[in-house]
Design a protein around this motif. Structure first.
Motif, PDB file in Angstrom:
ATOM      1  N   PHE A 194      -8.075  -7.639  29.332  1.00 41.06           N
ATOM      2  CA  PHE A 194      -8.053  -7.912  27.890  1.00 41.06           C
ATOM      3  C   PHE A 194      -7.920  -9.417  27.643  1.00 41.06           C
ATOM      4  N   SER A 195      -7.077 -10.076  28.435  1.00 50.06           N
ATOM      5  CA  SER A 195      -6.832 -11.514  28.247  1.00 50.06           C
ATOM      6  C   SER A 195      -8.074 -12.346  28.541  1.00 50.06           C
ATOM      7  N   LEU A 196      -9.007 -11.784  29.318  1.00 50.32           N
ATOM      8  CA  LEU A 196     -10.255 -12.477  29.630  1.00 50.32           C
ATOM      9  C   LEU A 196     -11.349 -12.175  28.605  1.00 50.32           C
ATOM     10  N   GLY A 197     -11.028 -11.319  27.623  1.00 50.31           N
ATOM     11  CA  GLY A 197     -12.003 -11.011  26.581  1.00 50.31           C
ATOM     12  C   GLY A 197     -12.747  -9.715  26.762  1.00 50.31           C
ATOM     13  N   PHE A 198     -12.401  -8.929  27.786  1.00 46.40           N
ATOM     14  CA  PHE A 198     -13.013  -7.618  27.967  1.00 46.40           C
ATOM     15  C   PHE A 198     -12.432  -6.652  26.929  1.00 46.40           C
TER      16      PHE A 198
END
Length: 250
Positions: A194-198
């Motif tokens: 999530f933190s990587l934008g997924f």
């Protein structure tokens, strides 16, 4: 029947509230129709922290008090054993807890956010809802997931674009015992993605390995971030695998 019709007929109800797209839109309509409603959120090891934060955020936006119930879901051996009836036992336990609390609070009608896109054959927990006489206004009014996202956006609900999210227990293969450790590492690993934008993805457990299920749009992103993803996830898993079948769930 419209949701307005429903809440003018049933002016007082408890709502099983997850903070997701469907239950958020259901609560929004109940409030808009001036119904007397109480949302209940059941907090357990199966729900990641962000789900609780989203539930609180929606309740605050709608100016309604959220009642949070704590459940030790891992104390139920039938659920921990993770058979093909796990979802039924889990749903029965959660909704029984909500129903008991709701009755103490003076509510005899319990609602949930099942919509018209949800297929009963694909949802083992549906049987538990029927047994407890839980009503599903979104489904009864013929509202699909696509409808709900559209109307939620028009209503200004941030959940309109929230990806579908199944509980953490679904990441563990049927027949494999569910443990607190396996749930925690799943949550940590998914929080990292999530933190990587997924957004639209799952990390499934295959023994001690992690299998990444991604949408088409995220395939290139996972290759660009391949090394840092492997380095992070191998803190929790023996290996990291990529499923080339595309996730389409919205």
């Amino acid at each position: 029947m419209t949701l307005s019709d429903f809440f003018h007929q049933y002016k007082k109800a408890a709502i099983a509230f997850s903070g997701g797209v469907d239950s958020a839109y259901l609560l929004y309509n109940a409030v808009k129709c001036s119904a007397i409603v109480q949302p209940y959120y059941v907090m357990s090891a199966f729900q990641p922290q962000f789900e609780l934060e989203d539930a609180k955020r929606i309740a605050k936006q709608l100016h309604i008090r959220l009642k949070i119930l704590e459940m030790d879901i891992l104390s139920d051996k039938r659920i921990v054993e993770n058979t093909d009836k796990r979802c039924y036992y889990c749903k029965k336990a959660i909704f029984s807890m909500i129903e008991k609390e709701a009755r103490k609070d003076g509510f005899s009608l319990l609602l949930d956010g099942t919509n018209a896109s949800d297929q009963e054959d694909d949802r083992p927990g549906m049987l538990a809802l029927h047994e407890l006489s839980v009503r599903s206004p979104l489904r009864e009014c013929g509202l699909t997931k696509e409808d709900i996202r559209k109307y939620s956006k028009e209503a200004g609900l941030f959940t309109f674009k929230k990806p579908a999210y199944a509980c953490l227990a679904t990441r563990i293969s049927t027949g494999e015992k569910i443990t607190k450790e396996s749930l925690l590492k799943t949550e940590k690993a998914e929080n990292f993605l999530f933190s990587l934008g997924f957004t639209n993805f799952r990390i499934r457990m295959l023994g001690n390995a992690a299998k990444l299920e991604l949408s088409f749009d995220d395939l290139q992103k996972v290759m660009i971030n391949r090394k840092i993803i492997i380095d992070e996830l191998k803190q929790y898993y023996s290996s990291v695998l990529l499923d080339l079948e595309i996730r389409n769930e919205k």
